[in-house]
Design a protein around this motif. Structure first.
Motif, PDB file in Angstrom:
ATOM      1  N   GLY A  22       0.849  -1.199   0.000  1.00 41.74           N
ATOM      2  CA  GLY A  22       0.000   0.000   0.000  1.00 41.74           C
ATOM      3  C   GLY A  22       0.876   1.238   0.000  1.00 41.74           C
ATOM      4  O   GLY A  22       1.998   1.209   0.495  1.00 41.74           O
ATOM      5  N   TYR A  26       0.194   9.233   3.250  1.00 37.61           N
ATOM      6  CA  TYR A  26       0.633   8.960   4.635  1.00 37.61           C
ATOM      7  C   TYR A  26       2.021   8.349   4.683  1.00 37.61           C
ATOM      8  O   TYR A  26       2.759   8.487   5.620  1.00 37.61           O
ATOM      9  N   VAL A  29       2.806   1.015   3.173  1.00 38.46           N
ATOM     10  CA  VAL A  29       2.410  -0.164   3.960  1.00 38.46           C
ATOM     11  C   VAL A  29       3.114  -1.371   3.359  1.00 38.46           C
ATOM     12  O   VAL A  29       3.046  -1.570   2.138  1.00 38.46           O
ATOM     13  N   ALA A  42       0.095  -6.333   8.179  1.00 43.04           N
ATOM     14  CA  ALA A  42       0.289  -5.142   7.340  1.00 43.04           C
ATOM     15  C   ALA A  42       1.008  -4.123   8.213  1.00 43.04           C
ATOM     16  O   ALA A  42       0.509  -3.738   9.269  1.00 43.04           O
ATOM     17  N   LYS A  44       2.398  -0.462   8.582  1.00 43.73           N
ATOM     18  CA  LYS A  44       2.345   0.910   8.051  1.00 43.73           C
ATOM     19  C   LYS A  44       3.560   1.648   8.572  1.00 43.73           C
ATOM     20  O   LYS A  44       3.786   1.698   9.781  1.00 43.73           O
ATOM     21  N   GLU A  81      -4.117   9.269  16.322  1.00 48.78           N
ATOM     22  CA  GLU A  81      -4.718   8.143  15.583  1.00 48.78           C
ATOM     23  C   GLU A  81      -4.437   6.852  16.342  1.00 48.78           C
ATOM     24  O   GLU A  81      -5.307   6.007  16.526  1.00 48.78           O
ATOM     25  N   VAL A  94     -10.335  -1.645  11.134  1.00 49.09           N
ATOM     26  CA  VAL A  94      -9.025  -2.342  11.166  1.00 49.09           C
ATOM     27  C   VAL A  94      -8.513  -2.457  12.598  1.00 49.09           C
ATOM     28  O   VAL A  94      -8.753  -1.573  13.423  1.00 49.09           O
ATOM     29  N   GLN A 113      -3.517  -6.110  11.650  1.00 46.50           N
ATOM     30  CA  GLN A 113      -3.925  -7.423  11.138  1.00 46.50           C
ATOM     31  C   GLN A 113      -3.955  -7.302   9.614  1.00 46.50           C
ATOM     32  O   GLN A 113      -4.412  -6.269   9.095  1.00 46.50           O
ATOM     33  N   LEU A 114      -3.458  -8.315   8.908  1.00 45.95           N
ATOM     34  CA  LEU A 114      -3.452  -8.267   7.450  1.00 45.95           C
ATOM     35  C   LEU A 114      -4.843  -8.607   6.905  1.00 45.95           C
ATOM     36  O   LEU A 114      -5.444  -9.604   7.312  1.00 45.95           O
ATOM     37  N   LEU A 115      -5.354  -7.723   6.047  1.00 47.61           N
ATOM     38  CA  LEU A 115      -6.629  -8.013   5.362  1.00 47.61           C
ATOM     39  C   LEU A 115      -6.227  -8.417   3.953  1.00 47.61           C
ATOM     40  O   LEU A 115      -5.979  -7.571   3.093  1.00 47.61           O
ATOM     41  N   GLU A 116      -6.168  -9.710   3.740  1.00 49.62           N
ATOM     42  CA  GLU A 116      -5.449 -10.236   2.559  1.00 49.62           C
ATOM     43  C   GLU A 116      -6.104  -9.840   1.231  1.00 49.62           C
ATOM     44  O   GLU A 116      -5.447  -9.849   0.206  1.00 49.62           O
ATOM     45  N   GLY A 117      -7.351  -9.418   1.282  1.00 48.34           N
ATOM     46  CA  GLY A 117      -7.987  -9.086  -0.005  1.00 48.34           C
ATOM     47  C   GLY A 117      -7.630  -7.687  -0.501  1.00 48.34           C
ATOM     48  O   GLY A 117      -7.845  -7.351  -1.658  1.00 48.34           O
ATOM     49  N   PRO A 119      -7.837  -3.489  -0.933  1.00 43.86           N
ATOM     50  CA  PRO A 119      -8.946  -2.548  -1.162  1.00 43.86           C
ATOM     51  C   PRO A 119     -10.099  -3.195  -1.946  1.00 43.86           C
ATOM     52  O   PRO A 119      -9.854  -4.024  -2.832  1.00 43.86           O
ATOM     53  N   ALA A 173     -10.303   1.368   7.154  1.00 44.00           N
ATOM     54  CA  ALA A 173      -8.910   1.642   7.535  1.00 44.00           C
ATOM     55  C   ALA A 173      -8.611   3.133   7.446  1.00 44.00           C
ATOM     56  O   ALA A 173      -9.416   3.911   6.934  1.00 44.00           O
ATOM     57  N   LEU A 175      -7.412   5.919   9.939  1.00 42.50           N
ATOM     58  CA  LEU A 175      -8.005   6.976  10.765  1.00 42.50           C
ATOM     59  C   LEU A 175      -7.043   8.147  10.877  1.00 42.50           C
ATOM     60  O   LEU A 175      -7.141   8.964  11.771  1.00 42.50           O
TER      61      LEU A 175
HETATM   62  C1  LIG Z   1      -3.340  -7.032  -2.409  1.00 41.02           C
HETATM   63  O1  LIG Z   1      -3.313  -7.298  -1.047  1.00 41.02           O
HETATM   64  C2  LIG Z   1      -3.299  -6.256  -0.187  1.00 41.02           C
HETATM   65  C3  LIG Z   1      -3.549  -6.553   1.144  1.00 41.02           C
HETATM   66  C4  LIG Z   1      -3.567  -5.524   2.101  1.00 41.02           C
HETATM   67  C5  LIG Z   1      -3.332  -4.213   1.710  1.00 41.02           C
HETATM   68  C6  LIG Z   1      -3.364  -3.151   2.773  1.00 41.02           C
HETATM   69  O2  LIG Z   1      -3.518  -3.481   3.941  1.00 41.02           O
HETATM   70  C7  LIG Z   1      -3.221  -1.738   2.430  1.00 41.02           C
HETATM   71  C8  LIG Z   1      -3.275  -0.705   3.357  1.00 41.02           C
HETATM   72  N1  LIG Z   1      -3.447  -0.985   4.722  1.00 41.02           N
HETATM   73  C9  LIG Z   1      -3.687  -0.054   5.720  1.00 41.02           C
HETATM   74  C10 LIG Z   1      -3.639   1.338   5.483  1.00 41.02           C
HETATM   75  C11 LIG Z   1      -3.903   2.224   6.563  1.00 41.02           C
HETATM   76  O3  LIG Z   1      -3.873   3.587   6.410  1.00 41.02           O
HETATM   77  C12 LIG Z   1      -3.612   4.103   5.103  1.00 41.02           C
HETATM   78  C13 LIG Z   1      -4.229   1.729   7.823  1.00 41.02           C
HETATM   79  C14 LIG Z   1      -4.553   2.637   8.977  1.00 41.02           C
HETATM   80  O4  LIG Z   1      -3.771   3.587   9.272  1.00 41.02           O
HETATM   81  O5  LIG Z   1      -5.598   2.381   9.614  1.00 41.02           O
HETATM   82  C15 LIG Z   1      -4.266   0.358   8.057  1.00 41.02           C
HETATM   83  C16 LIG Z   1      -4.003  -0.534   6.999  1.00 41.02           C
HETATM   84 CL1  LIG Z   1      -4.068  -2.243   7.277  1.00 41.02          CL
HETATM   85  C17 LIG Z   1      -3.079  -3.906   0.371  1.00 41.02           C
HETATM   86  C18 LIG Z   1      -3.065  -4.927  -0.591  1.00 41.02           C
END
Ligand SMILES: COc1ccc(C(=O)/C=C\Nc2cc(OC)c(C(=O)O)cc2Cl)cc1
Length: 290
Positions: A22, A26, A29, A42, A44, A81, A94, A113-117, A119, A173, A175
């Motif tokens: 990502g 900001y 990631v 994930a 950041k 945040e 998140v 925590q990783l959100l594997e999918g 956006p 996600a 904040l």
């Molecule tokens: C293709 O697979 C992918 C799996 C996960 C991602 C991913 O996670 C991307 C951003 N993540 C985040 C960004 C955040 O802010 C900008 C915050 C926060 O500050 O709350 C938290 C998270 Cl997790 C991307 C591609």
């Protein structure tokens, strides 16, 4: 003879940093792997110096405006945040796992925590989501935003990039731009992404209601999920602002959206925040409930 290669990766405590997943204003990631629990996260990564630079020359925070709203200094905003994220607990927000912050280091690491999918959708796209898929994701996002509002927090940067898919559900996600709705919930400051910003939130001097501005952004986000693009665009923020404020909402001929969905979008993208749909009205809307 193979030279013993120094590891090509960065190791931070139990986390091994892997490829970037990502990127935004900001910072970045990265995917991170924890040997301790054989799990991916994930990570950041923020630069304190870069955040302070955004605070103006020599890191001097701009003069504090009276009233609530986030501290002006982006570095303070990040610590806020973190404080906010630590107290939040909802399946559609998140989950911050831990913060690695060495005072001697410029980098600040937020472990999520990783959100594997990733956006829910990347826009613009020729392949928008089907209404039923968009409805499932929209319901999840709605519950996450409703929870934030219940905690007296306005997200202020709702957009598809900040709706992440993991375990078959969407979590809200970033904040980083959120504002505390202390008191009358009046916020100011042109934060967030212009194409998703409410008409009343463009003029930085004016106060606006955080919740109503989030409903607008959620409306633009729903529009983007089902059409693959934003309702108003422009080559500059000024041009975009003019269009958002004056151009009526219109729908592309393809894909054809259901009448109920067009009605809901019309209610959420009401330019007048006082008559715009409320969270309650949206939850009871025919498109959301059936
Ligand atoms: C293709 O697979 C992918 C799996 C996960 C991602 C991913 O996670 C991307 C951003 N993540 C985040 C960004 C955040 O802010 C900008 C915050 C926060 O500050 O709350 C938290 C998270 Cl997790 C991307 C591609």
């Amino acid at each position: 003879v193979s030279l013993a290669q120094a590891p090509g990766y960065v190791q931070l405590n139990q986390y091994r940093l892997l490829e970037p997943i990502g990127q935004g204003s900001y910072g970045i990631v990265k995917l991170a792997y924890s040997e301790e629990d054989d799990t991916h996260y994930a990570m950041k990564i923020l630069s304190k110096r870069k955040l302070m630079r955004r605070a103006g020359l020599f890191g001097r925070a701009p003069p504090r405006r009276p009233g609530p709203g986030p501290p002006p200094d982006p570095l303070q905003r990040v610590y806020r945040e973190i404080a906010v994220l630590k107290k939040l607990d909802h399946p559609n927000v998140v989950k911050l796992v831990e913060v690695l912050d060495d005072p001697a280091e410029d980098q600040l690491y937020l472990v999520f925590q990783l959100l594997e999918g990733g956006p829910v959708i990347e826009i613009p796209t020729e392949n928008p989501l089907d209404e039923n898929v968009a409805k499932k994701y929209f319901r999840d996002a709605l519950l996450g935003v409703e929870y934030l509002h219940y905690q007296r927090i306005a997200h202020r940067d709702i957009k598809p990039a900040n709706l992440l898919l993991g375990e078959g559900r969407v979590q809200v996600a970033d904040l980083g731009a959120c504002g505390e709705l202390a008191g009358a919930g009046k916020l100011s400051g042109g934060v967030g992404t212009p194409a998703f910003r409410a008409p009343e939130a463009f003029a930085p001097a004016d106060k606006y209601i955080g919740e109503a501005a989030d409903i607008w952004s959620l409306g633009v986000t729903l529009y983007a999920m089902v059409t693959g693009r934003v309702p108003w665009c422009g080559d500059s923020t000024i041009e975009l602002q003019k269009r958002v404020l004056t151009e009526p909402l219109s729908f592309p001929s393809k894909p054809t959206l259901s009448r109920q969905l067009r009605r809901l979008l019309g209610r959420m993208l009401d330019k007048n925040p006082n008559t715009r749909a409320t969270m309650q009205e949206i939850k009871e809307h025919e498109w959301v409930t059936d």
